[in-house]
Design a protein around this motif. Structure first.
Motif, short mmCIF file in Angstrom:
data_model
loop_
_atom_site.label_atom_id
_atom_site.label_comp_id
_atom_site.label_asym_id
_atom_site.label_seq_id
_atom_site.Cartn_x
_atom_site.Cartn_y
_atom_site.Cartn_z
N PRO A 35 -10.53 19.48 6.16
CA PRO A 35 -10.25 18.23 6.88
C PRO A 35 -9.62 17.10 6.08
O PRO A 35 -9.05 16.19 6.65
N ILE A 36 -9.70 17.16 4.76
CA ILE A 36 -9.14 16.08 3.93
C ILE A 36 -7.80 16.53 3.37
O ILE A 36 -7.66 17.61 2.81
N PHE A 37 -6.82 15.66 3.52
CA PHE A 37 -5.46 15.90 3.02
C PHE A 37 -5.23 14.96 1.85
O PHE A 37 -5.48 13.76 1.94
N ARG A 38 -4.78 15.51 0.73
CA ARG A 38 -4.46 14.72 -0.45
C ARG A 38 -3.00 14.95 -0.81
O ARG A 38 -2.54 16.09 -0.77
N GLN A 39 -2.33 13.87 -1.15
CA GLN A 39 -0.91 14.00 -1.50
C GLN A 39 -0.56 12.91 -2.50
O GLN A 39 -0.93 11.75 -2.33
N VAL A 40 0.18 13.28 -3.53
CA VAL A 40 0.62 12.31 -4.53
C VAL A 40 1.73 11.47 -3.91
O VAL A 40 2.69 12.01 -3.34
N ARG A 41 1.58 10.16 -4.00
CA ARG A 41 2.53 9.21 -3.42
C ARG A 41 2.98 8.22 -4.48
O ARG A 41 2.38 8.10 -5.54
N VAL A 42 4.04 7.49 -4.15
CA VAL A 42 4.59 6.47 -5.04
C VAL A 42 3.81 5.17 -4.82
O VAL A 42 3.78 4.64 -3.71
N GLY A 43 3.19 4.68 -5.89
CA GLY A 43 2.39 3.46 -5.79
C GLY A 43 3.08 2.25 -6.38
O GLY A 43 4.30 2.24 -6.61
N ARG A 44 2.30 1.24 -6.63
CA ARG A 44 2.79 -0.01 -7.23
C ARG A 44 3.44 0.31 -8.57
O ARG A 44 2.96 1.14 -9.33
N ASP A 45 4.55 -0.33 -8.84
CA ASP A 45 5.34 -0.10 -10.06
C ASP A 45 5.77 1.36 -10.20
O ASP A 45 5.98 1.86 -11.30
N GLN A 46 5.86 2.05 -9.07
CA GLN A 46 6.28 3.45 -8.97
C GLN A 46 5.36 4.41 -9.73
O GLN A 46 5.76 5.50 -10.11
N LYS A 47 4.10 4.01 -9.87
CA LYS A 47 3.13 4.89 -10.51
C LYS A 47 2.53 5.81 -9.45
O LYS A 47 2.27 5.39 -8.32
N PRO A 48 2.29 7.06 -9.80
CA PRO A 48 1.72 8.00 -8.83
C PRO A 48 0.23 7.73 -8.56
O PRO A 48 -0.49 7.27 -9.45
N ASN A 60 -0.95 25.07 5.59
CA ASN A 60 0.20 25.60 4.85
C ASN A 60 1.50 24.83 5.12
O ASN A 60 2.57 25.30 4.74
N THR A 61 1.45 23.66 5.72
CA THR A 61 2.64 22.88 6.03
C THR A 61 3.27 22.36 4.74
O THR A 61 2.56 21.90 3.84
#
Length: 183
Positions: A35-48, A60-61
């Motif tokens: 049920p939990i989806f985790r994904q690396v995103r672009v944060g403040r100052d482009q930090k992951p 599997n998407t």
């Protein structure tokens, strides 16, 4: 001041919403098994940073922006979560940790080069990404990267405590529909 509001509202939301979060988690177990989806995103100052949400698509998407995904990937329970915006609730944890704000530009993916360039040009990465904002309540999503970056920059320039609560109330009352997924 807004960081303090973020922290207090996120903490209150997680505590008060814990029964709902638990029910959605359990329903998600039956829907996808994960049920939990985790994904690396672009944060403040482009930090992951790792964004957390309730999963709305099959396990599997491919990890691409929503507007590049197929609507067939969205599960029946996922449709409900997206329609009600309840899939966003776990991001209160990201807000509590200081990785996100309740109001700010939606965090993109590192493979969204056109969006990243447009946001760099507009200075959008100077602030924390958010759960909602001006673009979201006006149904502007990542499928129009230059318009999104300009809208994010306009929101940042005009941010105030009043606008902060305005965008939250507009989102909670159903304004905006989230990222488009093609049919």
């Amino acid at each position: 001041m807004l960081r303090t509001l973020d922290f207090l509202l996120a903490l209150g939301g997680l505590v008060a919403g814990s029964p709902i979060l638990l029910l959605l988690y359990l329903a998600g177990l039956f829907d996808t098994g994960s049920p939990i989806f985790r994904q690396v995103r672009v944060g403040r100052d482009q930090k992951p940073f790792t964004l957390v949400k309730f999963r709305t698509m099959a396990v599997n998407t491919a990890s691409v922006a929503s507007h590049l995904s197929s609507s067939r990937s969205i599960t029946p329970f996922g449709h409900f979560l997206r329609r009600t915006k309840l899939d966003e609730l776990p991001q209160l944890w990201n807000v509590l940790k200081g990785e996100m704000s309740l109001v700010g530009p939606r965090p993109g993916l590192f493979n969204q080069n056109e969006l990243t360039s447009a946001r760099q040009a507009e200075g959008v990465y100077a602030v924390r990404p958010g759960i909602t904002g001006l673009a979201q309540v006006n149904e502007i999503d990542m499928s129009t990267p230059k318009l999104l970056a300009r809208t994010d920059a306009a929101m940042i320039r005009t941010m105030s405590v009043g606008n902060y609560f305005k965008y939250i109330l507009m989102t909670v009352s159903g304004k905006g529909s989230g990222d488009r997924v093609p049919g």
